[in-house]
Design a protein around this motif. Structure first.
Motif, PDB file in Angstrom:
ATOM      1  N   SER A  20       0.781  -1.350  -0.054  1.00  0.00           N
ATOM      2  CA  SER A  20      -0.057  -0.082   0.162  1.00  0.00           C
ATOM      3  C   SER A  20       0.755   1.298   0.010  1.00  0.00           C
ATOM      4  O   SER A  20       1.752   1.164   0.604  1.00  0.00           O
ATOM      5  CB  SER A  20      -0.775  -0.126   1.252  1.00  0.00           C
ATOM      6  N   ASP A  68      -5.223   4.924  -0.049  1.00  0.00           N
ATOM      7  CA  ASP A  68      -4.245   3.902  -0.564  1.00  0.00           C
ATOM      8  C   ASP A  68      -4.307   3.937  -1.960  1.00  0.00           C
ATOM      9  O   ASP A  68      -5.178   3.745  -2.991  1.00  0.00           O
ATOM     10  CB  ASP A  68      -4.830   2.418  -0.309  1.00  0.00           C
ATOM     11  N   ALA A  93      -4.272   0.645  -3.993  1.00  0.00           N
ATOM     12  CA  ALA A  93      -5.549  -0.193  -3.927  1.00  0.00           C
ATOM     13  C   ALA A  93      -5.858  -0.903  -5.032  1.00  0.00           C
ATOM     14  O   ALA A  93      -5.905  -0.441  -6.211  1.00  0.00           O
ATOM     15  CB  ALA A  93      -6.531   0.315  -3.181  1.00  0.00           C
TER      16      ALA A  93
END
Length: 236
Positions: free
Chosen positions: A124, A156, A159
């Protein structure tokens, strides 16, 4: 002769006492005496983080034999950021520390009828936006202790919720919010404040993105991010 020796002895004691007092005075020179009256100031921060997922399982995890065990463990990363500190009063400051957090969470799972674990990592890159209240003790010479409590918003950048790759084993959402709590110390130097700090950063939003095509998704109901951060703040 005795009086002369006694006089020399007294002079020697006075000289030694003066030297000790002078050394003590130099030892406790108050650095940056005007700093505590500043309405605001800035700084930079960097440090290490150790993050993991807190996992809550679905009913299917216990009722089926798809997985024998699913666990998460802490893994290291690092933080870089800036600081803006606003003085509210003698005891309380409010501060904002926008930063980038490069984090990694380890996920280990085991299939039935085998003892070998499969180890995966989820990387992340968090855009970390915390807003904190800083509760300060009295300044003792060039030292101070403080506690910290705040809220955070994380995004994030790495992600994979919308990823279409075939090799994904778990998908996570980008947005998270939570709370932070920690303690720190301030050491006043001639031109800056050296401030080590340790905090717990706990996410409250469910990070798992449901994809029924992934086996792990059917066994995990909720995952929350937990991070322990050891930081060094350099404040001016």
């Amino acid at each position: 002769m005795k009086q002369l020796l006694r006089f020399r002895y007294i002079i020697l004691v006075i000289f030694l006492f003066s030297g000790v007092q002078q050394a003590a005075g130099q030892r406790f020179i108050l650095n940056m005496p005007e700093h505590d009256q500043k309405p605001y100031y800035f700084g930079i921060t960097f440090g290490l983080n150790f993050s993991q997922y807190r996992i809550r399982y679905t009913d299917a995890f216990a009722q089926t034999d798809t997985f024998k065990r699913i666990q998460s463990d802490f893994s290291p990363g690092f933080n870089l950021g800036l600081m803006a500190n606003l003085r509210l009063n003698k005891r309380i400051d409010v501060r904002m520390i926008p930063s980038l957090s490069f984090a990694e969470k380890k996920l280990m799972y085991t299939y039935p009828f085998t003892d070998s674990s499969i180890n995966k990592s989820i990387e992340s890159i968090y855009l970390h936006l915390p807003l904190q209240l800083k509760f300060k003790s009295d300044r003792i010479h060039n030292f101070r202790f403080y506690g910290m409590l705040g809220a955070k918003l994380d995004y994030d950048l790495a992600a994979n919720a919308r990823s279409r790759r075939n090799d994904e084993f778990l998908k996570v959402k980008p947005l998270d919010a939570g709370y932070e709590i920690g303690v720190g110390f301030e050491f006043y130097n001639a031109n800056f404040i050296f401030s080590p700090e340790i905090k717990l950063s706990q996410g409250l939003m469910n990070q798992i993105y449901k994809d029924q095509n992934l086996q792990l998704t059917n066994s995990i109901e909720q995952i929350n991010t937990r991070m322990i951060v050891i930081s060094i703040h350099l404040e001016g």
